[in-house]
Design a protein around this motif. Structure first.
Motif, PDB file in Angstrom:
ATOM      1  N   ALA A  54       6.378   5.144  -0.742  1.00  0.00           N
ATOM      2  CA  ALA A  54       6.808   6.074   0.134  1.00  0.00           C
ATOM      3  C   ALA A  54       7.966   6.945  -0.519  1.00  0.00           C
ATOM      4  CB  ALA A  54       6.815   5.854   1.382  1.00  0.00           C
ATOM      5  N   GLY A  55       8.521   6.658  -1.466  1.00  0.00           N
ATOM      6  CA  GLY A  55       9.878   7.303  -2.108  1.00  0.00           C
ATOM      7  C   GLY A  55      10.946   6.812  -1.579  1.00  0.00           C
ATOM      8  N   ARG A  56      11.040   5.830  -0.848  1.00  0.00           N
ATOM      9  CA  ARG A  56      12.369   5.575   0.083  1.00  0.00           C
ATOM     10  C   ARG A  56      12.913   4.237  -0.699  1.00  0.00           C
ATOM     11  NH1 ARG A  56      11.782   8.004   5.191  1.00  0.00           N
ATOM     12  NH2 ARG A  56       9.989   9.206   5.106  1.00  0.00           N
ATOM     13  N   LEU A  57      12.428   3.655  -1.699  1.00  0.00           N
ATOM     14  CA  LEU A  57      13.225   2.485  -2.297  1.00  0.00           C
ATOM     15  C   LEU A  57      12.978   2.912  -3.669  1.00  0.00           C
ATOM     16  CD1 LEU A  57      12.602  -0.915  -0.846  1.00  0.00           C
ATOM     17  CD2 LEU A  57      14.714   0.087  -0.898  1.00  0.00           C
ATOM     18  N   ALA A  58      13.949   2.829  -4.588  1.00  0.00           N
ATOM     19  CA  ALA A  58      13.589   3.072  -5.998  1.00  0.00           C
ATOM     20  C   ALA A  58      12.894   2.099  -7.059  1.00  0.00           C
ATOM     21  CB  ALA A  58      15.203   2.821  -6.669  1.00  0.00           C
ATOM     22  N   GLY A  59      12.628   0.607  -6.071  1.00  0.00           N
ATOM     23  CA  GLY A  59      11.736  -0.384  -6.779  1.00  0.00           C
ATOM     24  C   GLY A  59      11.750  -1.491  -6.012  1.00  0.00           C
ATOM     25  N   TYR A  60      11.078  -2.559  -6.478  1.00  0.00           N
ATOM     26  CA  TYR A  60      11.212  -3.880  -5.708  1.00  0.00           C
ATOM     27  C   TYR A  60      10.706  -4.989  -6.741  1.00  0.00           C
ATOM     28  CZ  TYR A  60      10.408  -7.600  -2.267  1.00  0.00           C
ATOM     29  OH  TYR A  60      10.463  -8.755  -1.640  1.00  0.00           O
ATOM     30  N   VAL A  61      11.545  -6.086  -6.548  1.00  0.00           N
ATOM     31  CA  VAL A  61      11.325  -7.216  -7.591  1.00  0.00           C
ATOM     32  C   VAL A  61      11.190  -8.423  -6.643  1.00  0.00           C
ATOM     33  CG1 VAL A  61      12.076  -8.394  -9.435  1.00  0.00           C
ATOM     34  CG2 VAL A  61      12.143  -6.074  -9.344  1.00  0.00           C
ATOM     35  N   GLU A  62      10.245  -9.454  -6.858  1.00  0.00           N
ATOM     36  CA  GLU A  62      10.304 -10.424  -6.047  1.00  0.00           C
ATOM     37  C   GLU A  62       9.505 -11.580  -6.963  1.00  0.00           C
ATOM     38  OE1 GLU A  62      10.233 -13.267  -2.070  1.00  0.00           O
ATOM     39  OE2 GLU A  62       9.563 -10.795  -1.954  1.00  0.00           O
ATOM     40  N   HIS A  63      10.049 -12.818  -7.302  1.00  0.00           N
ATOM     41  CA  HIS A  63       9.346 -13.972  -7.799  1.00  0.00           C
ATOM     42  C   HIS A  63       9.025 -15.181  -7.010  1.00  0.00           C
ATOM     43  CE1 HIS A  63      10.076 -12.871 -12.242  1.00  0.00           C
ATOM     44  NE2 HIS A  63      10.944 -11.965 -11.602  1.00  0.00           N
ATOM     45  N   GLY A  64       8.122 -15.957  -7.123  1.00  0.00           N
ATOM     46  CA  GLY A  64       7.785 -16.831  -6.703  1.00  0.00           C
ATOM     47  C   GLY A  64       7.057 -16.562  -5.195  1.00  0.00           C
ATOM     48  N   ILE A  65       6.257 -15.642  -5.001  1.00  0.00           N
ATOM     49  CA  ILE A  65       5.445 -15.294  -3.889  1.00  0.00           C
ATOM     50  C   ILE A  65       4.048 -15.472  -3.981  1.00  0.00           C
ATOM     51  CG2 ILE A  65       7.165 -13.555  -3.043  1.00  0.00           C
ATOM     52  CD1 ILE A  65       5.471 -11.334  -4.241  1.00  0.00           C
ATOM     53  N   ASN A  66       2.939 -15.213  -2.918  1.00  0.00           N
ATOM     54  CA  ASN A  66       1.889 -15.436  -3.042  1.00  0.00           C
ATOM     55  C   ASN A  66       1.090 -14.044  -3.323  1.00  0.00           C
ATOM     56  OD1 ASN A  66       1.233 -18.418  -2.499  1.00  0.00           O
ATOM     57  ND2 ASN A  66       2.404 -17.643  -0.717  1.00  0.00           N
ATOM     58  N   LEU A  67      -0.039 -13.837  -3.866  1.00  0.00           N
ATOM     59  CA  LEU A  67      -0.762 -12.458  -3.803  1.00  0.00           C
ATOM     60  C   LEU A  67      -1.003 -11.860  -2.564  1.00  0.00           C
ATOM     61  CD1 LEU A  67      -2.082 -10.819  -6.033  1.00  0.00           C
ATOM     62  CD2 LEU A  67      -4.205 -11.977  -6.012  1.00  0.00           C
ATOM     63  N   PHE A  90      17.640  -0.331  -3.961  1.00  0.00           N
ATOM     64  CA  PHE A  90      16.577  -1.055  -4.666  1.00  0.00           C
ATOM     65  C   PHE A  90      16.355  -2.211  -4.120  1.00  0.00           C
ATOM     66  CE2 PHE A  90      14.293  -3.116  -8.086  1.00  0.00           C
ATOM     67  CZ  PHE A  90      13.728  -2.551  -8.990  1.00  0.00           C
ATOM     68  N   GLY A  91      14.984  -2.676  -3.802  1.00  0.00           N
ATOM     69  CA  GLY A  91      14.683  -3.751  -3.042  1.00  0.00           C
ATOM     70  C   GLY A  91      14.668  -5.257  -3.616  1.00  0.00           C
ATOM     71  N   ILE A  92      15.096  -6.366  -3.214  1.00  0.00           N
ATOM     72  CA  ILE A  92      14.928  -7.462  -4.078  1.00  0.00           C
ATOM     73  C   ILE A  92      14.738  -8.723  -2.781  1.00  0.00           C
ATOM     74  CG2 ILE A  92      16.346  -9.336  -4.808  1.00  0.00           C
ATOM     75  CD1 ILE A  92      15.997  -7.736  -6.923  1.00  0.00           C
ATOM     76  N   GLY A  93      13.615  -9.425  -3.308  1.00  0.00           N
ATOM     77  CA  GLY A  93      13.180 -10.555  -2.078  1.00  0.00           C
ATOM     78  C   GLY A  93      13.906 -11.568  -2.656  1.00  0.00           C
ATOM     79  N   ARG A  94      14.034 -12.424  -1.452  1.00  0.00           N
ATOM     80  CA  ARG A  94      14.451 -13.755  -1.528  1.00  0.00           C
ATOM     81  C   ARG A  94      13.752 -14.931  -1.048  1.00  0.00           C
ATOM     82  NH1 ARG A  94      20.565 -13.880   0.697  1.00  0.00           N
ATOM     83  NH2 ARG A  94      20.727 -15.778  -0.376  1.00  0.00           N
TER      84      ARG A  94
END
Length: 260
Positions: free
Chosen positions: A193-206, A151-155
């Motif tokens: 693409a079905g390679r990550l179960a999901g992704y979450v990141e706050h504080g980004i630009n559109l 599961f992907g997380i942005g930093r």
């Protein structure tokens, strides 16, 4: 000006592929690239600017009156417009790490409706309209029927560390392995693409997440873009979240657009 979305998607795919090819040539000659900073650990290079300028020229050649907004060059985001992130994952790019992306979206009536993401160093390209299916080429083209465990997380420096760690803990409790790939656009492409179960990141630009959001929705992976303070947004693309993890990720009572 309104155009036929199918025609726009063809142009979007072509422009994203050409900008990706341009950036890949520069990636193979990193020693010749000048690096600057826009803020604390916020890097930009001549490649970012040149890639965005190329994308603008290619789009304007087909749609000369359309508005364009990009990461490196301001534009009018009030009406329908093209939205460009010329190199998402600049730190990866400048470090010689092949996980970076060219991300371009088209926004109509304030919602991203077309998106294309190139992963040039991985020889992959994805594109979709929000109400159709994801198209992809290359060795990481979309998979069907997979059950990813990562599961992907942005930093980033905008998202408070305490909240990010709380979200990570909730996801780990759900059985996921947490990964940070260094590019929001590329990670969202991996969700589609079905390679990550999901992704979450706050504080980004559109522009970081618009194209990936479109790809995820086209892949039937629920995705939301949540408005935050100072013009920032959060993106949550999470097909398999429990209600507890979802609440932690989005924030109770937060209004979103583009959820499905």
């Amino acid at each position: 000006m309104n155009h036929d979305l199918e025609t726009q998607l063809d142009v979007l795919r072509d422009v994203t592929a050409k900008v990706g090819a341009f950036a890949l040539l520069r990636f193979r000659n990193l020693a010749q690239i000048a690096i600057e900073t826009k803020g604390e650990a916020d890097y930009v290079s001549t490649v970012d600017r040149e890639a965005e300028s190329l994308a603008r020229r290619l789009i304007h050649a087909q749609f000369p009156t359309d508005a364009i907004v990009g990461e490196e060059q301001p534009g009018d985001a009030q009406g329908d417009h093209w939205l460009i992130d010329p190199v998402d994952g600049t730190a990866n790019f400048l470090s010689g790490i092949p996980f970076w992306a060219v991300s371009i979206a088209y926004v109509r009536d304030s919602e991203p409706v077309l998106g294309a993401i190139a992963l040039p160093a991985l020889d992959a390209l994805f594109w979709a309209s929000v109400d159709s299916r994801v198209h992809g080429t290359g060795p990481v083209s979309p998979l069907v029927g997979t059950q990813p465990i990562a599961f992907g997380i942005g930093r980033n420096r905008t998202w408070p560390v305490a909240h990010r760690l709380e979200v990570e803990a909730a996801l780990e409790a759900q059985g996921f392995h947490i990964v940070c790939l260094g590019s929001c656009a590329a990670a969202l492409a991996m969700v589609a693409a079905g390679r990550l179960a999901g992704y979450v990141e706050h504080g980004i630009n559109l522009w970081d997440c618009a194209a990936g959001h479109v790809l995820c929705r086209a892949a039937n992976a629920p995705s939301s873009i949540l408005p935050e303070a100072n013009g920032k947004v959060a993106v949550i693309a999470a097909p398999h979240l429990t209600e507890t993890a979802k609440a932690l990720s989005t924030g109770a009572g937060t209004q979103s657009f583009g959820a499905r």
